[in-house]
Design a protein around this motif. Structure first.
Motif, PDB file in Angstrom:
ATOM      1  N   SER A 261      -3.916 -11.451  -5.801  1.00 23.61           N
ATOM      2  CA  SER A 261      -4.893 -12.402  -5.301  1.00 23.61           C
ATOM      3  C   SER A 261      -4.219 -13.507  -4.488  1.00 23.61           C
ATOM      4  O   SER A 261      -4.687 -13.871  -3.411  1.00 23.61           O
ATOM      5  N   PHE A 262      -3.124 -14.022  -4.993  1.00 27.40           N
ATOM      6  CA  PHE A 262      -2.473 -15.121  -4.270  1.00 27.40           C
ATOM      7  C   PHE A 262      -1.799 -14.636  -2.992  1.00 27.40           C
ATOM      8  O   PHE A 262      -1.815 -15.341  -1.980  1.00 27.40           O
ATOM      9  N   CYS A 263      -1.241 -13.431  -3.038  1.00 30.10           N
ATOM     10  CA  CYS A 263      -0.655 -12.904  -1.799  1.00 30.10           C
ATOM     11  C   CYS A 263      -1.731 -12.760  -0.735  1.00 30.10           C
ATOM     12  O   CYS A 263      -1.526 -13.110   0.427  1.00 30.10           O
ATOM     13  N   ILE A 264      -2.900 -12.258  -1.133  1.00 31.42           N
ATOM     14  CA  ILE A 264      -3.985 -12.074  -0.171  1.00 31.42           C
ATOM     15  C   ILE A 264      -4.498 -13.436   0.295  1.00 31.42           C
ATOM     16  O   ILE A 264      -4.691 -13.685   1.485  1.00 31.42           O
ATOM     17  N   GLY A 265      -4.673 -14.346  -0.670  1.00 33.69           N
ATOM     18  CA  GLY A 265      -5.197 -15.669  -0.339  1.00 33.69           C
ATOM     19  C   GLY A 265      -4.295 -16.429   0.620  1.00 33.69           C
ATOM     20  O   GLY A 265      -4.758 -17.196   1.460  1.00 33.69           O
ATOM     21  N   LEU A 266      -3.013 -16.192   0.513  1.00 36.64           N
ATOM     22  CA  LEU A 266      -2.080 -16.898   1.385  1.00 36.64           C
ATOM     23  C   LEU A 266      -1.916 -16.182   2.722  1.00 36.64           C
ATOM     24  O   LEU A 266      -1.160 -16.627   3.577  1.00 36.64           O
ATOM     25  N   GLY A 267      -2.616 -15.042   2.863  1.00 36.66           N
ATOM     26  CA  GLY A 267      -2.509 -14.315   4.122  1.00 36.66           C
ATOM     27  C   GLY A 267      -1.299 -13.396   4.188  1.00 36.66           C
ATOM     28  O   GLY A 267      -0.922 -12.920   5.242  1.00 36.66           O
ATOM     29  N   TYR A 268      -0.685 -13.170   3.064  1.00 34.55           N
ATOM     30  CA  TYR A 268       0.473 -12.273   3.037  1.00 34.55           C
ATOM     31  C   TYR A 268       0.114 -10.954   2.370  1.00 34.55           C
ATOM     32  O   TYR A 268       0.898 -10.421   1.599  1.00 34.55           O
ATOM     33  N   SER A 269      -1.081 -10.427   2.636  1.00 33.34           N
ATOM     34  CA  SER A 269      -1.527  -9.272   1.858  1.00 33.34           C
ATOM     35  C   SER A 269      -0.546  -8.113   1.965  1.00 33.34           C
ATOM     36  O   SER A 269      -0.446  -7.293   1.071  1.00 33.34           O
ATOM     37  N   LYS A 270       0.202  -8.061   3.063  1.00 34.50           N
ATOM     38  CA  LYS A 270       1.092  -6.913   3.226  1.00 34.50           C
ATOM     39  C   LYS A 270       2.316  -6.963   2.326  1.00 34.50           C
ATOM     40  O   LYS A 270       2.961  -5.950   2.115  1.00 34.50           O
ATOM     41  N   ILE A 271       2.651  -8.148   1.848  1.00 38.57           N
ATOM     42  CA  ILE A 271       3.822  -8.188   0.977  1.00 38.57           C
ATOM     43  C   ILE A 271       3.443  -8.083  -0.492  1.00 38.57           C
ATOM     44  O   ILE A 271       4.289  -8.135  -1.379  1.00 38.57           O
ATOM     45  N   THR A 272       2.136  -7.917  -0.764  1.00 38.34           N
ATOM     46  CA  THR A 272       1.696  -7.793  -2.151  1.00 38.34           C
ATOM     47  C   THR A 272       2.540  -6.791  -2.914  1.00 38.34           C
ATOM     48  O   THR A 272       3.017  -7.064  -4.016  1.00 38.34           O
ATOM     49  N   LEU A 273       2.717  -5.616  -2.288  1.00 39.30           N
ATOM     50  CA  LEU A 273       3.428  -4.551  -2.974  1.00 39.30           C
ATOM     51  C   LEU A 273       4.860  -4.940  -3.273  1.00 39.30           C
ATOM     52  O   LEU A 273       5.402  -4.617  -4.330  1.00 39.30           O
ATOM     53  N   VAL A 274       5.454  -5.638  -2.326  1.00 42.73           N
ATOM     54  CA  VAL A 274       6.838  -6.039  -2.522  1.00 42.73           C
ATOM     55  C   VAL A 274       6.939  -7.010  -3.699  1.00 42.73           C
ATOM     56  O   VAL A 274       7.815  -6.891  -4.554  1.00 42.73           O
ATOM     57  N   VAL A 275       5.999  -7.953  -3.742  1.00 42.80           N
ATOM     58  CA  VAL A 275       6.020  -8.926  -4.838  1.00 42.80           C
ATOM     59  C   VAL A 275       5.780  -8.233  -6.174  1.00 42.80           C
ATOM     60  O   VAL A 275       6.481  -8.469  -7.162  1.00 42.80           O
ATOM     61  N   GLU A 276       4.784  -7.327  -6.144  1.00 38.69           N
ATOM     62  CA  GLU A 276       4.484  -6.571  -7.352  1.00 38.69           C
ATOM     63  C   GLU A 276       5.733  -5.829  -7.836  1.00 38.69           C
ATOM     64  O   GLU A 276       6.073  -5.809  -9.021  1.00 38.69           O
ATOM     65  N   PHE A 277       6.419  -5.233  -6.890  1.00 35.78           N
ATOM     66  CA  PHE A 277       7.633  -4.481  -7.174  1.00 35.78           C
ATOM     67  C   PHE A 277       8.701  -5.388  -7.796  1.00 35.78           C
ATOM     68  O   PHE A 277       9.351  -5.033  -8.771  1.00 35.78           O
ATOM     69  N   ILE A 278       8.843  -6.576  -7.232  1.00 38.81           N
ATOM     70  CA  ILE A 278       9.863  -7.484  -7.749  1.00 38.81           C
ATOM     71  C   ILE A 278       9.529  -7.909  -9.181  1.00 38.81           C
ATOM     72  O   ILE A 278      10.400  -7.947 -10.050  1.00 38.81           O
ATOM     73  N   VAL A 279       8.236  -8.173  -9.416  1.00 38.70           N
ATOM     74  CA  VAL A 279       7.838  -8.559 -10.778  1.00 38.70           C
ATOM     75  C   VAL A 279       8.162  -7.435 -11.757  1.00 38.70           C
ATOM     76  O   VAL A 279       8.766  -7.649 -12.818  1.00 38.70           O
ATOM     77  N   MET A 280       7.785  -6.230 -11.361  1.00 34.53           N
ATOM     78  CA  MET A 280       8.051  -5.092 -12.235  1.00 34.53           C
ATOM     79  C   MET A 280       9.556  -4.943 -12.485  1.00 34.53           C
ATOM     80  O   MET A 280       9.993  -4.723 -13.611  1.00 34.53           O
TER      81      MET A 280
END
Ligand SMILES: Nc1ncnc2c1ncn2[C@@H]1O[C@H](COP(=O)(O)OP(=O)(O)OP(=O)(O)O)[C@@H](O)[C@H]1O
Ligand SMILES: [Mg+2]
Lengths: 615, 248
Positions: A261-280
């Motif tokens: 949600s925050f990645c999309i809200g900040l306009g970085y929807s394309k890096i969502t996966l990368v962030v998700e990956f880093i969290v995992m």
């Protein structure tokens, strides 16, 4: 929408993004909880769980015009539950004693069948759902409009969590489920009717998935892609939260949904996966079994007894050499389509052999091997088109992109085993796919790249066939040869007994990691050859179904033999060619064939033949 | 010369104090038997010696060097060989190949992608197998061996790296009495001639009192007696632990 640095977001838009995250978490939690529950009792990872979610969505969209939205949701969920019970009773029940890999494969086959069924029933277009009557308005929160329905969803997730808690902690059925989760034999000894228990658990898990899908329809359209997207999201949630832990699933769903949600809200929807990956990645490093998970009990060993790897006899070598020679003579007899088909078979034989390398001797059950195939293919295309590199060099260097991917992903993968490994490899492959799919400017997005043709001296079908033949035969021979080396033996040692391997100084993880990268290199080479043979490349090259193709080839041929994957690939590609030319829904046919084979030949075709004729 | 020195070792699993405050030492050339009833903490001790389990407290020194915090892999490289109570072998390999793996590892050839594993150190492997009486079965897959034979393979594997300390957890389980004595004869020979320190657990008291130089007794995680076989056999507390009431 441009990207906005976090500190420029107003307090109210932060709140809205936070609420959006909570609303999305509910549906994700339902799917992950169902997956966890089913695994806890049956020890089966249901890869078709995302497909049940998709079914729930389509059913709800279809039922809503007749019954109204509020009736369509529970009825769609119940229909999915009934379907789940049917699947358990007719199919999965026969597989509880089968090797883990075959169980996974069977549920994967279900993914194919359900997808084609959905396509047949509702067509390829996205379907928009209705709004929720009585909740189609918006409320004002901190001065901004917020959909009422999303507020309902925010409460719905915790409500289901509470209901599950009650069911598991306060009812006799729940006690039985918990007993079975902890100790299956004990539950059997307690006189629990296991059949009924397993079926009901599977039905409940399916219900949760169907419900998760149905409640989403006012928020997003039903699409045919959603199944794999949801299952890989659910895998990430389950890996992060801890397999078998329902509160863990809730916590992880919140975490992942908020990040999105925050990645999309900040306009970085394309890096969502990368962030998700880093969290995992961080969670897996700090807590390898997830936030609230426990270390899994030692899972079953490598299924059936495997025979020692004898050096090939003179006759076997002559036969293999003869086959290669025969293949070299084919262009003299026929041209055109036969050569195209054989080129495909050779490419996929290399792909399957590289997968077998880590899966058989390595014991690493990768469900995302297509990632490396795709990275090689994209590497070739990008080097040629964007890098202006000559085709010959592109072919040589493209696999390095796959190596890079395997280095990063493999580092995490060798820390896990069994079903965790399968889920993680699949999630990585899905992430790679999404990057290729979304990065329009660089990878051509969903259209992919076109104009990836070989140099002129290789442009005839015959010339390219010879290039493929020489490369694949050489690469396969090399992969096989390495299995006879100390490196290959150490790999098998780590699979046979990690305890003993460790006790005699074998660094199992390091060797598995190296093997993972080595296999990735050759999968990438196969991908690069594939790209130049087709002249184009699309995200399909590394989508999850491609990974499944590889698994089917290996298991079809028999994982316990070296040559098995080659025959498996030949059979699969030929079958695919024949079926897809005559039937529209060929994925469903392949899925059905796989289900049939899994039920009839649990050792694979070559394994079966060998067992048959060894006597 | 002291090869292995253990001081105040302790380990608890949840509420169970598996090992408490255990101290002992093994000298080069010595055959030390660790005995005690089921659940006394013997295997747990072994697991703490070779790095498989981290102790809660205490120290483990091998040739004057602390082993705490090292992995089984590292401890093996220092010269500690081990056999398991529940045998761990490579089931998809032949008996010879199992020993060859240990030899390949010892000679740091595990990363070779060009050599042929089955042709590497085959002679050395056969010599080791001959010592434990498994030469005839060298070509059989480990997965089909009898239990006692697996124990012998494990011993050959453990000897492949020329260890200076050998840990054997119930090495003679699954063997006939005559085989037991032969195997312990071999262990004694390794200790006497090779100067290896041998620590073993054993439930067969005949084997223990015939072959061990010294015996330590664990009960309920505690070390309750230590000394030459005859003294331990006569110890009142030991008799109580083994015979129950102590009125024997
Ligand atoms: N991994 C573990 N988790 C929990 N408890 C354990 C674990 N390993 C051992 N224990 C407990 O610690 C105690 C000591 O066990 P240990 O295996 O060391 O005994 P032992 O002397 O080797 O017994 P045996 O003669 O049966 O081999 C037992 O009570 C056992 O139940
Ligand atoms: Mg023990």
């Amino acid at each position: 929408m441009g990207s906005v640095p976090f500190f420029f977001m107003s307090a109210s838009s932060i709140l809205i993004q936070f609420l959006n995250g909570l609303a999305s978490a509910s549906s994700l939690f339902l799917v992950a909880a169902g997956l966890s529950l089913i695994f806890g009792v049956t020890r089966i990872i249901n890869f078709a769980h995302g497909s049940l979610f998709m079914l729930g969505m389509y059913l709800a969209v279809a039922l809503a015009p007749m019954l109204g939205f509020w009736w369509s949701v529970p009825l769609a969920a119940l229909a999915v539950a009934a379907f789940g019970a049917l699947v358990e009773a007719t199919l999965l029940r026969r597989l509880y004693a089968a090797p883990e890999l075959l169980q996974l494969l069977a549920t994967f086959a279900l993914v194919l069948v359900i997808k084609d069924f959905t396509l047949w029933a509702w067509g390829p277009e996205d379907l928009l759902g209705p709004r929720a009557p009585g909740m189609d308005g918006a409320v004002r929160i901190a001065g901004l409009r917020y959909p009422e329905y999303d507020l309902f969803l925010i409460g719905f997730g915790p409500l289901v969590l509470g209901a599950l808690w009650f069911l598991l902690r306060r009812t006799r059925w729940g006690t039985l489920v918990r007993a079975a989760t902890q100790d299956r034999e004990m539950a059997g000894a307690l006189g629990v009717n296991q059949r009924w228990l397993f079926t009901s658990v599977f039905a409940l898990g399916a219900l949760l998935a169907g419900l998760g899908g149905a409640v989403q329809i006012p928020r997003e359209p039903a699409t045919l892609f959603i199944d794999l997207q949801i299952i890989s999201d659910a895998f990430v949630v389950v890996v992060v939260g801890g397999l078998g832990s329902i509160p863990g699933a809730f916590l992880a769903a919140l975490l992942i949904a908020e990040i999105k949600s925050f990645c999309i809200g900040l306009g970085y929807s394309k890096i969502t996966l990368v962030v998700e990956f880093i969290v995992m990645a961080v969670v897996l490093i700090v807590r390898p079994w997830g936030l609230l998970g426990r270390m899994p009990a030692q899972t079953r060993g490598p299924g059936a007894l495997e025979l020692p790897l004898a050096l090939p006899s003179r006759n076997a070598l002559v036969a293999l050499g003869g086959t290669a020679l025969a293949l070299a003579l084919v262009p003299l007899l026929s041209a055109g389509y036969t050569l195209v088909l054989l080129t495909d078979i050779l490419v996929f034989a290399l792909f399957a052999v590289s997968l077998h390398f880590i899966m058989g001797p390595g014991g690493l059950h990768s469900f995302g091997h297509a990632a490396y195939f795709g990275l090689g293919a994209y590497g070739a295309g990008l080097l040629l088109l964007k890098g202006g590199v000559p085709m010959e060099l592109a072919l040589v260097f493209a696999p390095l992109l796959a190596v890079l991917g395997a280095l990063v992903f493999g580092w995490f993968c060798v820390r896990l085993s069994g079903v965790y490994l399968a889920m993680l490899t699949l999630a990585f492959a899905q992430i790679t796919w999404s990057v290729m799919f979304q990065w329009d400017a660089f990878t051509g997005g969903s259209n992919g790249l076109i104009g990836i043709w070989p140099s002129s001296w290789l442009s005839s079908k015959t010339a390219y066939y010879y290039l493929t033949l020489a490369t694949c035969v050489g690469a396969i021979a090399l992969l096989w040869r390495v299995l006879y080396s100390p490196f290959g033996y150490a790999l098998r040692a780590g699979r046979d007994s990690p305890l003993r391997a460790d006790a005699i100084g074998i660094d199992v993880r390091a060797q598995q990691w190296a093997a993972f990268v080595f296999a990735g290199l050759f999968a990438g080479l196969a991908g690069a050859l594939f790209a130049f043979s087709k002249g184009s490349i699309s995200p399909e090259a590394l989508a999850v179904p491609r990974s499944v193709d590889g698994l089917v080839m290996v298991l079809l041929g028999g994982i316990q033999t070296l040559t098995g994957p080659v025959w498996g690939a030949a059979l699969f590609i030929w079958l695919q060619d024949v079926v897809s030319r005559s039937v529209d829904y060929w994925r469903a046919v392949i899925g059905a064939v796989v289900l049939f084979l899994v039920l009839v030949f649990p050792q694979g075709v070559t394994g079966f033949l060998r067992e048959r004729f060894a006597r | 010369m002291t090869v292995l020195a253990i001081r105040n070792l302790a380990k608890a699993y949840g509420g169970v104090q598996a090992v408490r405050d255990v101290s002992f030492a093994v000298a080069a050339g010595e055959l030390l038997a660790m005995i005690g009833p089921n659940g006394a903490g013997k295997t747990t001790c072994f697991n703490m010696l070779n790095g498989q389990v981290a102790p809660d407290a205490g120290s483990v020194e091998f040739e004057g060097r602390s082993l705490l915090g090292l992995s089984p892999r590292q401890i093996w490289r220092l010269g500690v060989g081990r056999t398991f109570q529940i045998t761990a072998t490579f089931g998809s390999m032949t008996v010879r190949e199992n020993v060859q793996m240990a030899l390949l590892s010892h000679h740091r050839r595990l990363w070779s992608m060009t050599a042929l594993a089955t042709r590497s150190f085959a002679g050395d492997a056969d010599a080791l197998l001959a010592r434990v009486g498994m030469r005839e079965q060298a070509d059989r897959p480990c997965a089909v061996l009898a239990y006692g034979d697996l124990k012998r393979v494990e011993l050959a594997v453990a000897l492949a790296s020329r260890p200076r300390l050998l840990l054997m957890d119930e090495p003679t389980a699954g063997m006939a009495p005559r085989e037991r004595n032969e195997l312990m004869q071999l262990a004694a020979e390794l200790a006497r001639r090779g100067g290896i320190a041998v620590l073993f657990t054993e439930h067969d008291m005949d084997v223990v009192f015939t072959h061990a130089d010294r015996v330590i007794v664990l009960s309920g995680g505690e070390l309750i007696a230590e000394g030459p076989p005859d003294a331990v056999r006569a110890d009142a507390r030991v008799r109580e632990v083994y015979l129950g009431s102590g009125n024997a």
